[in-house]
Motif scaffolding. Sequence first.
Motif, PDB file in Angstrom:
ATOM      1  N   GLU A 117      -1.447  -1.643  -4.440  1.00 41.65           N
ATOM      2  CA  GLU A 117      -2.743  -2.306  -4.289  1.00 41.65           C
ATOM      3  C   GLU A 117      -3.648  -1.594  -3.286  1.00 41.65           C
ATOM      4  O   GLU A 117      -4.870  -1.729  -3.346  1.00 41.65           O
ATOM      5  N   GLY A 118      -3.044  -0.881  -2.328  1.00 42.31           N
ATOM      6  CA  GLY A 118      -3.815  -0.284  -1.248  1.00 42.31           C
ATOM      7  C   GLY A 118      -3.472   1.169  -1.013  1.00 42.31           C
ATOM      8  O   GLY A 118      -2.414   1.667  -1.425  1.00 42.31           O
TER       9      GLY A 118
ATOM     10  N   PHE B  56      -6.855  14.576  -4.135  1.00 43.22           N
ATOM     11  CA  PHE B  56      -7.779  13.657  -4.802  1.00 43.22           C
ATOM     12  C   PHE B  56      -7.090  12.863  -5.916  1.00 43.22           C
ATOM     13  O   PHE B  56      -7.671  11.926  -6.458  1.00 43.22           O
ATOM     14  N   ASN B  57      -5.861  13.226  -6.251  1.00 39.99           N
ATOM     15  CA  ASN B  57      -5.095  12.465  -7.249  1.00 39.99           C
ATOM     16  C   ASN B  57      -4.397  11.250  -6.645  1.00 39.99           C
ATOM     17  O   ASN B  57      -3.732  10.497  -7.360  1.00 39.99           O
TER      18      ASN B  57
ATOM     19  N   SER C 107       0.856  -1.184   0.000  1.00 38.69           N
ATOM     20  CA  SER C 107       0.000   0.000   0.000  1.00 38.69           C
ATOM     21  C   SER C 107       0.894   1.235   0.000  1.00 38.69           C
ATOM     22  O   SER C 107       2.078   1.161   0.356  1.00 38.69           O
ATOM     23  N   LEU C 108       0.316   2.356  -0.395  1.00 37.10           N
ATOM     24  CA  LEU C 108       1.076   3.607  -0.428  1.00 37.10           C
ATOM     25  C   LEU C 108       0.555   4.534   0.655  1.00 37.10           C
ATOM     26  O   LEU C 108      -0.637   4.837   0.711  1.00 37.10           O
TER      27      LEU C 108
ATOM     28  N   ALA D 159      -1.200   6.286  -6.990  1.00 34.45           N
ATOM     29  CA  ALA D 159      -0.851   4.975  -6.425  1.00 34.45           C
ATOM     30  C   ALA D 159      -1.034   3.870  -7.448  1.00 34.45           C
ATOM     31  O   ALA D 159      -0.210   2.950  -7.552  1.00 34.45           O
ATOM     32  N   LYS D 160      -2.107   3.955  -8.221  1.00 35.19           N
ATOM     33  CA  LYS D 160      -2.367   2.952  -9.258  1.00 35.19           C
ATOM     34  C   LYS D 160      -1.255   2.959 -10.295  1.00 35.19           C
ATOM     35  O   LYS D 160      -0.760   1.895 -10.704  1.00 35.19           O
ATOM     36  N   GLU D 161      -0.849   4.136 -10.717  1.00 33.45           N
ATOM     37  CA  GLU D 161       0.196   4.267 -11.738  1.00 33.45           C
ATOM     38  C   GLU D 161       1.519   3.687 -11.251  1.00 33.45           C
ATOM     39  O   GLU D 161       2.293   3.137 -12.038  1.00 33.45           O
TER      40      GLU D 161
END
Length: 326
Positions: A80-81, A68-69, A50-51, A74-76
Motif C-alpha cells: 500500500e505504501g 523508477f520501477n 509499505s515496501l 510494490a503494487k504488483e
Amino acid sequence: MNTKINSKLKAIGMFVLLFIVVQACKKQVKSTETNSGEAAQVAAPFFKLSLAQWSLHKYVNEEKGSPFNFASQAKEMGFEGLEYVNHLYAKEIEALGFETVIDSLQTLSTKYGLQNVLIMIDGEGDLASPDVAVRDQAVENHKKWVDAAQKLGCHSIRVNTFGTNDPALWVPSVVDGLQKLSIYAATKNINVLCENHGWLSSDVPVLMDAIAKVNMENCGTLPDFGNWCVKRKDGAIWGDCLEEYSDKYKGIEMMLTKAKAVSAKAYDFDANGNETTLDFPRIIQLVKNAGYTGYIGVEYEGDRLSEQEGISAIRDLLLKSAKGVQ
C-alpha cells in the motif's frame, strides 16, 4: 363460483410463497455479505504494509534496474505504501535534475495508487558530528529532502546520526542537529525520524535521551527490527560487528514510545517461514501494545533468497504474526 375462489386463493398462495422465498434469499445474501465483511475485518492486520526500497537495492545497484520501477514493483507485490531510499536515485538526479526526479516519483505513485510514506536519507552529511560547521552543513543538505517529502505527500524523512561513539559528545551534538532540522521540517509538516542504524543510535537508552532533549513533536523514532550493532571492527560505520545492544526487544519497546514509522527487517527464514534471528510474533505484539497502527515497512537484507522471495517472506510472516496478537 367455487372454481374462481379456488383460483384466487391459489394465486394469493403463490404470491405469498414467492414473497417468502425472495425475503429468505435477501436475508441469506445479507448474511453472506455480513460474514464476508466480518471475515475480511478479522483477516486485516492492525497495520498497513509499505515496501522499503532498500529491499530492492540489488535490483538497482547490481542488476542495473531502474529505481523508477519501484512503484510498479510494490503494487504488483500487494503493498500500500512506498518508502524511498534517496541515494538509489543519485544517477537519475545527476542526469535529470532533482525536481524532475521528485515529480516523476509523484506521478508514478499516483498512477499505481500508492501512498508515499517516507524517504530514507543517506549521504547528506552527519547530523551528529561534533563539528558544528559539519553539522550545520548536514542540516542544510537535508532540507531539500524535507521539501521533497512534503511534495510527495510523505509524513517523514529518516536520517542518520553516527557522529561519535562518545555519549558525552554525541548527545549534545545530535540534539543540536536534530533540533535545527526539525524546526525547518515542522514548517513543512514533516517528521524527522532516527532509526537504530548503528553506533549510539542503536544504544537505545542513549538515543531516547537525545530524542527527549530535542523535545519536538515532529522528531521521533523509526524502530528497526535489526540494526543492533553498537561497535564495529576498527571503528567502522559498517562491516563486522563486535558488539550488539544487549536487549533488542526492550530496545524496540522503548523506541515505540516515539515511533512514527516501523521497519520490519529480516535476514533469513526457517522451513516454517519464521525469521532465524528475530522473534517476529513477539515484536508485532510489542507494536500492537504500543498502539501503533501506521505503516510497517518490509525491508529484506538477506543473501540466500532473491529480493522478491525475501520481500514476500517478510510480508507473509508479518501477516501471520498479526493473527496471533492480543
